[in-house]
Write a protein that holds these residues in place. Structure first.
Motif, PDB file in Angstrom:
ATOM      1  N   ARG A 211      55.158   5.741  49.342  1.00 32.73           N
ATOM      2  CA  ARG A 211      55.746   6.795  48.496  1.00 32.73           C
ATOM      3  C   ARG A 211      55.728   8.149  49.208  1.00 32.73           C
ATOM      4  O   ARG A 211      56.711   8.888  49.179  1.00 32.73           O
ATOM      5  CB  ARG A 211      54.941   6.881  47.190  1.00 32.73           C
ATOM      6  N   ARG A 212      54.621   8.430  49.889  1.00 33.77           N
ATOM      7  CA  ARG A 212      54.503   9.716  50.574  1.00 33.77           C
ATOM      8  C   ARG A 212      55.539   9.822  51.698  1.00 33.77           C
ATOM      9  O   ARG A 212      56.197  10.849  51.855  1.00 33.77           O
ATOM     10  CB  ARG A 212      53.090   9.857  51.139  1.00 33.77           C
TER      11      ARG A 212
ATOM     12  N   PRO B  10      50.967   4.239  47.665  1.00 34.58           N
ATOM     13  CA  PRO B  10      51.077   5.691  47.860  1.00 34.58           C
ATOM     14  C   PRO B  10      51.462   6.083  49.275  1.00 34.58           C
ATOM     15  O   PRO B  10      52.110   7.119  49.462  1.00 34.58           O
ATOM     16  CB  PRO B  10      49.678   6.216  47.513  1.00 34.58           C
ATOM     17  N   LEU B  11      51.115   5.255  50.285  1.00 37.20           N
ATOM     18  CA  LEU B  11      51.502   5.588  51.658  1.00 37.20           C
ATOM     19  C   LEU B  11      53.015   5.498  51.815  1.00 37.20           C
ATOM     20  O   LEU B  11      53.648   6.359  52.420  1.00 37.20           O
ATOM     21  CB  LEU B  11      50.809   4.642  52.650  1.00 37.20           C
TER      22      LEU B  11
ATOM     23  N   ALA C 280      50.516  11.895  47.984  1.00 36.32           N
ATOM     24  CA  ALA C 280      51.914  11.508  47.767  1.00 36.32           C
ATOM     25  C   ALA C 280      52.508  12.300  46.603  1.00 36.32           C
ATOM     26  O   ALA C 280      53.654  12.752  46.662  1.00 36.32           O
ATOM     27  CB  ALA C 280      51.999  10.011  47.492  1.00 36.32           C
TER      28      ALA C 280
ATOM     29  N   ILE D  40      53.255  15.986  47.614  1.00 35.52           N
ATOM     30  CA  ILE D  40      54.450  16.094  48.450  1.00 35.52           C
ATOM     31  C   ILE D  40      55.701  16.143  47.569  1.00 35.52           C
ATOM     32  O   ILE D  40      56.638  16.897  47.832  1.00 35.52           O
ATOM     33  CB  ILE D  40      54.541  14.894  49.427  1.00 35.52           C
TER      34      ILE D  40
ATOM     35  N   ALA E  37      44.969   9.236  48.510  1.00 36.36           N
ATOM     36  CA  ALA E  37      46.289   8.885  49.034  1.00 36.36           C
ATOM     37  C   ALA E  37      47.359   9.173  47.984  1.00 36.36           C
ATOM     38  O   ALA E  37      48.432   9.686  48.287  1.00 36.36           O
ATOM     39  CB  ALA E  37      46.312   7.415  49.438  1.00 36.36           C
ATOM     40  N   ARG E  38      47.036   8.844  46.723  1.00 36.92           N
ATOM     41  CA  ARG E  38      47.993   9.047  45.643  1.00 36.92           C
ATOM     42  C   ARG E  38      48.223  10.519  45.351  1.00 36.92           C
ATOM     43  O   ARG E  38      49.358  10.956  45.121  1.00 36.92           O
ATOM     44  CB  ARG E  38      47.502   8.349  44.374  1.00 36.92           C
TER      45      ARG E  38
END
Lengths: 60, 254
Positions: free
Chosen positions: A35-36, A32-33, B230, B233, B226-227
């Protein structure tokens, strides 16, 4: 120490288990890091394109 | 929304507020998870004695059982969030449900692999189609189904609604996994740790197990947040607050 790593003859099963646990969770934590950051980068690119369209001539 | 819902909970339904809240909580949850995991590893691998029947192979319990608990716990959390999302159309609840699925799938995968690695030396087989193992495999397929369905729609919210339905239907599998060792004659052993009544485990082995359970719970919070960040965003990229973040976190330009 080597006795500890030998795990009473079950070293393969024990250590592979722990490795799977940590590797899978590490991938899960990093995904996810990445992906963000990618989403933010793409958004910035989109914003820059629409800015350039609005102000022709400038190379933003 | 009904007025018995506290204001802070109501506010957390707002994507920008949840994004910020998740950003604050995530590093703490992750740090505590790592600390708890290190303590549990030390307790489980070094301090705890070998089992009188299984020798050191039993130490797989310290990751296998917490992962198995998480595979069910996350499914429950996902189903509750899916239900809230479907009934009240709260976007954050939908995102929480959808982003729980990959974490649940990860823990289910770990459970199956470590169980296999434990089964080989103890049962003499990597795999057997018994009730506990098969229902846990079905759990993995349910998670993968939810993930696949979510991503197969052009519209993310439509995908979230369809996948939420699947998550709710699949909840029937959770008690099947849990009670499979009681309902059927299986190779898998019954519950060792009980909430009601005494556990069938020594204290020196119990505390690392419970500490690792705590670590995996905290890890779930960190990974989920965290997911969700993401995901927000991406889905809220048209909104001003996301654009402000994109400009503030400009890592590309010098």
């Amino acid at each position: 120490m080597s006795q500890f790593f030998a795990m009473g003859g079950y070293a393969f099963y024990v250590w592979v288990s722990f490795a799977v646990f940590f590797i899978v969770l590490l991938v899960d934590a990093l995904a996810p890091l990445v992906r963000r950051r990618r989403n933010l980068r793409e958004l910035r690119a989109r914003m820059a394109r629409s800015d350039a369209r609005r102000r022709p001539g400038s190379n933003a | 929304m009904a007025n018995w819902v506290p204001l802070w909970l109501h506010k957390l339904g707002s994507p920008p507020i949840f994004y910020r809240f998740a950003g604050v909580v995530r590093p703490w949850a992750l740090a505590l998870a790592i600390l708890a995991a290190l303590a549990a590893l030390y307790g489980g691998l070094v301090l705890a004695p070998a089992d009188y029947q299984q020798g050191d192979a039993y130490r797989i319990i310290f990751i296998h059982v917490p992962s198995a608990w998480m595979s069910l716990f996350i499914y429950g959390a996902m189903a509750v969030a899916a239900f809230v999302g479907l009934v009240w159309r709260i976007k954050i609840a939908e995102v929480v449900a959808m982003e729980s699925a990959p974490i649940g799938a990860a823990f289910t995968f770990i459970t199956l692999v470590t169980g296999s690695l434990w089964g080989k030396p103890m049962w003499g087989t990597w795999w057997t189609w018994d009730a506990r193992l098969t229902s846990e495999l079905v759990l993995l397929f349910l998670y993968l189904g939810v993930i696949g369905l979510y991503h197969s729609f052009e519209d993310r919210r439509q995908g979230a609604r369809a996948a939420s339905f699947l998550a709710l239907i699949g909840i029937v599998n959770v008690p099947i996994v849990h009670f499979s060792v009681n309902w059927w004659n299986t190779l898998h052993q019954g519950s060792t740790v009980r909430i009601l009544g005494p556990s069938h485990i020594e204290m020196s082995m119990l505390w690392p197990l419970l500490t690792m359970m705590l670590a995996t719970k905290l890890y779930y919070i960190a990974s989920l947040f965290a997911r969700v960040r993401a995901d927000l965003i991406a889905t809220e990229s048209g909104k001003d607050w996301v654009r402000a973040i994109a400009l503030a976190e400009n890592g590309d330009r010098p």
